[in-house]
Structures are given as structure tokens and as C-alpha cells.
Design an enzyme around this catalytic site. Structure first.
Site, PDB file in Angstrom:
ATOM      1  CD  GLU A 367       9.920  93.325 -17.333  1.00  0.00           C
ATOM      2  OE1 GLU A 367      10.007  94.066 -18.330  1.00  0.00           O
ATOM      3  OE2 GLU A 367       9.691  93.767 -16.188  1.00  0.00           O
ATOM      4  CG  HIS A 497      10.395 102.295 -10.528  1.00  0.00           C
ATOM      5  ND1 HIS A 497      10.678 101.225  -9.707  1.00  0.00           N
ATOM      6  CD2 HIS A 497       9.811 101.770 -11.625  1.00  0.00           C
ATOM      7  CE1 HIS A 497      10.263 100.102 -10.271  1.00  0.00           C
ATOM      8  NE2 HIS A 497       9.738 100.403 -11.437  1.00  0.00           N
TER       9      HIS A 497
HETATM   10  O1  X8Z Z   1       9.028  97.829 -12.107  1.00  0.00           O
HETATM   11  C1  X8Z Z   1       8.174  97.040 -12.461  1.00  0.00           C
HETATM   12  C2  X8Z Z   1       8.431  96.197 -13.690  1.00  0.00           C
HETATM   13  C3  X8Z Z   1       9.338  96.979 -14.581  1.00  0.00           C
HETATM   14  S1  X8Z Z   1       9.073  96.785 -16.255  1.00  0.00           S
HETATM   15  C4  X8Z Z   1       9.054  94.898 -13.282  1.00  0.00           C
HETATM   16  N1  X8Z Z   1       7.037  96.884 -11.734  1.00  0.00           N
HETATM   17  C5  X8Z Z   1       6.778  97.689 -10.572  1.00  0.00           C
HETATM   18  C6  X8Z Z   1       7.753  97.427  -9.444  1.00  0.00           C
HETATM   19  O2  X8Z Z   1       8.435  96.396  -9.483  1.00  0.00           O
HETATM   20  O3  X8Z Z   1       7.828  98.227  -8.516  1.00  0.00           O
HETATM   21  C7  X8Z Z   1       5.934  95.993 -12.059  1.00  0.00           C
HETATM   22  C8  X8Z Z   1       4.861  96.311 -11.093  1.00  0.00           C
HETATM   23  C9  X8Z Z   1       5.391  97.328 -10.144  1.00  0.00           C
HETATM   24 ZN    ZN Z   2       7.012  97.121 -16.789  1.00  0.00          ZN
END
Ligand code: X8Z
Ligand code: ZN
Length: 601
Positions: A367, A497
Site C-alpha cells: 500500500e 476485485h
Molecule cells: O488487492 C491487492 C492489494 C490492493 S491495493 C492489497 N492485492 C491482490 C489481492 O489481494 O488479491 C495485492 C496482491 C494481490
Molecule cells: Zn495494490
């Protein structure tokens, strides 16, 4: 001779006239861009502020924050999607010759942003905004329960990471998937609205729209993802075999399953299996636990500062929301980590639920990578419209790079997280890293990206969401659900996501590939250290290099930048080289074991 002079004079006169026309055009465009940028910044402040409030404070039955956010989003949409802005940008782009690269980039960015909010489809856009807010509330307002008792996402993650009792693991995993049920209708609706919105300006579908931000077609992106997955497949296949046998041992299961049961894995989606391996002498969890959550974020800052980044602004510490909501709080907050560029300038914040463990140690570095990217391109040279990563993957890569670097042994020794001179097994360390970074590739290039491609580009029928999700998990990750999961579930939607960062998960896949490329360059050419055992701490040259990538934001071409900085195009070569020593080791470990990972299609 004379004739030549005459010709030269004529050319000079002509080009002078042309220059004048160019200048007039440039200044007309600049006037427009200046006013666009000003309003764009104002609207970003408004949208980010209301959205921030909504995500740090979700109260069941109270939609005050949601209503305020919808209103702000509508105002933002009205401006960015206005027909007047679309026509202006298009008109200027019809005569690109006299314009500067920076102006062209901004005009294209205006059109890109407009496509997600076209005025001509105002009702669709308004409905989408409302549906998006609702989905976020349903996702993060959800009350997870185990045996009737409320638990946090962190509690579930801790159980999946540490629990060895399979019945208890099953409960934790199943509890984590309950939230999906209530998100299914919303996801189907969002899919339709997102597709309809971007089709207004000629994109095939929402996946196609998001991919176009890389200057690529969907086909090109899919081919690239397929290639990276193929590159890493031989290694992943070894890891899959190894993990099945080791987990069976760990849980005392005699018959090793062909596919990994999802509830055996230390992560809700099976995207990171690294806690399977303990490296003797190197226990980051134990080292950070007594230091506390605050130390983790502060330490992240110290690392960035040590290589030459500025201290975080005071407002970061005042306004961020970094720790879990207190037990028994009457509200919930977004439990997934994020970094925010509130005013596209100095107001930077992070939303996390940091607890003192290795996961949050890594995530905090990630972050802060976003935060320092924001800070680095917030300069007069970069217009608000282009205060973004060189592409979205760069934004994800640099913080992850720092996270990885902060977990290498020489770095941890230097920090006192492990005693100096600790002897540890290098192969086990590499294995642990592979169970994180390599294991992530089939999830990100495969399960997630292919699901979203099916969802948006192929209009996946809603009664096949769960079936398709698990087909992909089996095909790419070699994972199966513990029991049959019918269509009453929507396990894909339990991943943040899928709901609120739609059709962009390949960003992370590409970011891991990029990360190893950049790390390889830093280790060999700046630090002159073995990429497996580096210590970035305090090295200003490393900081300069990373800042050099960050500071241009989205003003340039991402491929050119990569070539300029590392001398090569995007490729998995560095990542493969990094993990190469593991291949022989795993083959040896897996001797006599049954390989069950499905062949690549
Ligand atoms: O979603 C993220 C970050 C958001 S800025 C923490 N990542 C992915 C996940 O958690 O699925 C980082 C790597 C993969
Ligand atoms: Zn990120």
C-alpha cells in the site's frame, strides 16, 4: 546557390507559419485541458471523500453515506462523460500533428474516462453507480459468522493460516463464502450495466474497455496472460504436486487427493500457499507480533524514507484508517487493503486492517508503494489527468517489490527481525517465496482473469457463475471445493476485485512479472547482490531508480519506460531465473509422487 537560399527561405517561412498554427492550436488545446484538469481535480476530491466515508463506516440500515457517494459519483460522471467533453477531445484529436505528446495523452485519457460515463447513457450510468455502491455495502457490511459468532475477515484468515483441525478449517472456509450468496444478483446486474455503459463509445464489453487502458486488445491481453501462465506452469505443476503431499501429511490424511481441497489452503481463494513452509530460523510472524500493528506501518515508511523518499505527510497519519474496527463496533469497514489519492495531490490515505503478522507486513509495503507513487507524480510536470501509473500494473508492482525486498534475509537481519548471521536453508526460503509468487500466477492469469473475461465478454449466464468459477479453479490452480457448490453460491464474488475492481485482476499478474524484472535489474545493476539475498535498505540509488519510474506517472509509454529502465520488454525471464534453482529440488522431492495438475489447454 541562390536558388537553394530561396528554397530554404520558403521552407523557413512555411514552417514558421506552421509553427504559428501549431502554437495557436496548442494554446487552444491547453486552455481546454487546464480547465478540464481543474474541474477533474475538484470532482476527484468530492468523489474520493464521499467514497472514503462510505467505506470506512458501513452501518446496516443507514444509507446516508451511500446516498452522498451516489450523488458525488453522478456529478463526476456528468462531467467526465459529458458530450461536450467527448466532442472537444475528439475534435482536437482529429488534428494531432500540432499537439504535444502530453496533450495527446490527456485528450485520450479524457475519452477513456468518458467511455465509462457517457452522457448519452445517463440512466444506465446512474443505475450502475447505484448498483456499485450497493454491492460494496453488501460485500463489506457482511457479518461473517462461525458457529453463530461474528468473526472478522482477519479472524477467518488467521484460522485458514494456522488451524490444523480439518473440521474447523472447513467451517472457516465455508463461512468466508457465505457473503457471495447475497452478491450474485448484484454482480449479474453490474455486468450488464458495465457492458452497456462502455458499449456506448464503441468498446465491445467492459473487459475490452479495461484492457484498452494498456493500449492492447482483449486478444493480445489474453495471449499475454496465457504465455505467462505457460512460462510458469512447469514450476507450478511441481509446487502443486509438492503441496498436495505435504498438506496431506500436515492434516494426517492418508490418501493424497488429486486436486487440492480449497479449505486446506491458507488463503480464502488459494492464491498464496506460502505458510505451508516454515523456514527454520526465519520466522517473520513471530518477529513482528510483539512489535505491534503500528510498528508495521511505521517500519514500511522508514524503509521508503531510507532509500530517499520523503516522510509521509502528517495528514496520512491523521486521516488514514489503518487498523481493524474495534471489537463490538456498531459499524463495519472495507476489510481489503487500499491506498487513496484523495485530491490527486498531497492528501494520501490508506485503508487497511493491519494486524501484526507477515501478511500485513507485506501488504503495508504494498500500500505504501501506491502512496509513494501518488506522492512522486504529484508535481507540476504531471497534469491531474495523468496522475496514474505508467500502466495499472506498475502501480501494483512497485509496492509489492518493496514488500518482497523487505522479506529477504539480509534485509531482515539488518532490521533485527532475525539475528545477524542466522543460518537458514536457502532452498526452503525459495520454496516459500514460490508458494506465494508463482502460485499467484495461475490464479491471476487464469481463474480470475478468465472468469471475468467469460463474465463480460461472453455474457456468462448467471446460472453458471459458480460452475464456471470452479471449472477454472480446477483447470488453472488444481483446486476443488470441499463439497459440491451449487448456484445458490457465488464464490467468485467473495473476491473483492470481482465486485469493485472489475475486469482488472490481470494487473496483479503483470505486476508480479514486472516486479521480478525490476528486482533483477536493481539487484544486479545497482546493488550488485544476488537477487535472492538483497538488502535495499538505505540505498539511495535504488530509491532514485524507483522514483525515476514513479515520477512520470502516466505521461509516457509504459513499454518504452520499461525498456529505458531495464533494457528489456515485459517478460517472465527474470521470474523464471529467480525460481529456477527450485526445479531440481522439487523434482527430487516429488519423485514417485503422482502428478495430477491438468495439462495446459
Ligand atoms: O488487492 C491487492 C492489494 C490492493 S491495493 C492489497 N492485492 C491482490 C489481492 O489481494 O488479491 C495485492 C496482491 C494481490
Ligand atoms: Zn495494490
Amino acid at each position: 546557390m541562390k536558388k537553394n537560399i530561396l528554397i530554404l527561405a520558403a521552407i523557413a517561412l512555411f514552417s514558421c507559419k506552421n509553427d504559428k498554427a501549431d502554437n495557436a492550436m496548442q494554446s487552444e488545446v491547453q486552455t481546454y485541458l487546464d480547465s478540464y484538469n481543474k474541474e477533474y481535480k475538484r470532482l476527484n476530491v468530492l468523489v474520493n471523500e464521499t467514497s472514503w466515508q462510505m467505506q470506512i463506516h458501513i452501518v446496516e440500515g443507514d444509507s446516508t453515506n451511500a446516498i452522498a457517494n451516489n450523488k458525488a459519483q453522478e456529478e463526476y460522471a456528468k462531467f467526465t462523460g459529458s458530450t461536450a467533453n467527448i466532442n472537444m477531445a475528439k475534435k482536437f484529436l482529429e488534428h494531432p500533428d500540432g499537439l504535444t505528446e502530453l496533450q495527446l495523452k490527456q485528450l485520450k485519457s479524457i475519452l477513456y474516462k468518458a467511455a465509462n460515463n457517457p452522457e448519452t447513457l445517463k440512466d444506465v450510468v446512474t443505475a450502475r453507480i447505484k448498483a456499485e455502491t450497493k454491492q460494496t455495502e453488501n460485500l463489506f457490511g457482511f457479518d461473517f459468522k462461525i458457529d453463530g459468532k461474528s468473526v472478522s475477515a482477519n479472524d477467518i484468515d488467521a484460522a485458514l493460516s494456522d488451524e490444523t483441525n480439518l473440521a474447523k478449517r472447513r467451517k472457516a472456509w465455508e463461512s468466508s463464502k457465505e457473503v457471495g450468496k447475497g452478491l450474485k444478483t448484484g454482480l449479474a446486474k453490474l455486468r450488464d450495466l458495465r457492458n452497456k455503459t462502455v458499449q456506448g463509445l464503441g468498446y465491445k464489453d467492459f473487459f475490452d474497455y479495461q484492457v484498452s487502458d494498456y493500449g492492447m486488445t482483449t486478444e493480445e491481453m489474453l495471449a499475454m496472460l496465457k504465455q505467462f501462465n505457460k512460462d510458469l506452469y512447469p514450476l507450478f505443476r511441481e509446487l502443486h504436486t509438492y503441496a498436495r503431499y505435504e498438506y496431506a501429511k500436515k492434516y494426517g490424511v492418508k490418501e493424497v487427493p488429486d486436486m487440492l481441497p480449497a479449505d486446506w489452503l491458507p488463503n480464502r481463494w488459494g492464491q498464496d500457499w506460502s505458510s505451508l513452509v516454515d523456514v527454520e530460523g526465519v520466522n517473520l510472524d513471530a518477529a513482528v507480533k510483539p512489535k505491534g500493528a503500528e510498528w508495521i506501518v511505521k517500519q514500511g515508511e522508514r524503509f521508503y524514507v531510507s532509500i530517499g523518499f520523503p516522510e509521509l505527510p502528517k495528514t496520512f497519519w491523521e486521516k488514514s484508517d489503518l487498523y481493524p474496527a474495534p471489537a463490538g463496533a456498531n459499524y463495519k469497514k472495507n476489510n481489503h487493503a487500499s491506498a487513496w489519492h484523495m485530491d490527486l495531490d498531497k492528501d494520501v490515505r490508506s485503508l487497511m486492517s493491519v494486524e501484526p503478522n507477515s501478511e500485513w507486513y507485506e501488504t503495508s509495503h504494498h500500500e505504501l508503494g501506491h502512496i509513494y507513487y501518488y506522492i512522486s507524480y504529484s508535481t507540476p510536470e504531471v497534469p491531474y489527468l495523468l496522475r496514474e501509473g505508467a500502466n495499472r500494473a506498475y502501480h501494483e508492482a512497485l509496492g509489492s517489490l518493496m514488500g518482497m525486498a523487505a522479506m529477504q534475509k539480509p534485509f531482515m537481519e539488518n532490521l533485527g527481525l532475525i539475528p545477524k548471521g542466522t543460518k537458514s536453508d536457502e532452498m526452503q526460503t525459495l520454496l516459500k517465496e514460490a508458494l506465494n509468487y508463482v502460485v499467484f500466477i495461475p490464479f491471476s492469469t487464469g481463474t480470475m482473469s478468465m472468469f471475468e473475461h467469460d463474465l463480460y465478454a461472453n455474457n456468462l449466464p448467471v446460472d453458471q457463475f459458480n460452475k464456471r468459477w470452479w471449472e477454472l479453479a480446477a483447470q488453472y490452480q488444481g483446486i476443488v471445493p470441499p463439497t459440491v457448490r451449487g448456484e445458490e453460491f457465488c464464490d467468485a464474488a467473495t473476491k473483492t476485485h470481482i465486485n469493485d475492481d472489475a475486469a482488472q485482476y490481470y494487473d496483479y499478474a503483470l505486476s508480479y512479472i514486472l516486479l521480478f524484472q525490476i528486482h533483477d535489474h536493481i539487484s544486479r545493476n545497482i546493488l550488485h547482490q544476488d537477487p535472492h539475498a538483497t538488502n535495499y535498505y538505505g540505498n539511495k540509488e535504488v530509491g532514485k531508480f524507483i522514483q525515476g519510474i514513479m515520477k512520470s506517472g502516466a505521461t509516457g509509454d509504459w513499454r518504452k519506460l520499461l525498456r529505458e529502465k531495464t533494457g528489456s520488454d515485459l517478460s517472465a525471464k527474470a521470474m523464471l531465473e529467480y525460481f529456477n534453482p527450485l526445479m531440481d529440488y522439487l523434482k527430487e522431492q516429488n519423485k514417485g509422487r503422482k502428478y495430477t495438475m491438468p495439462a495446459l489447454k
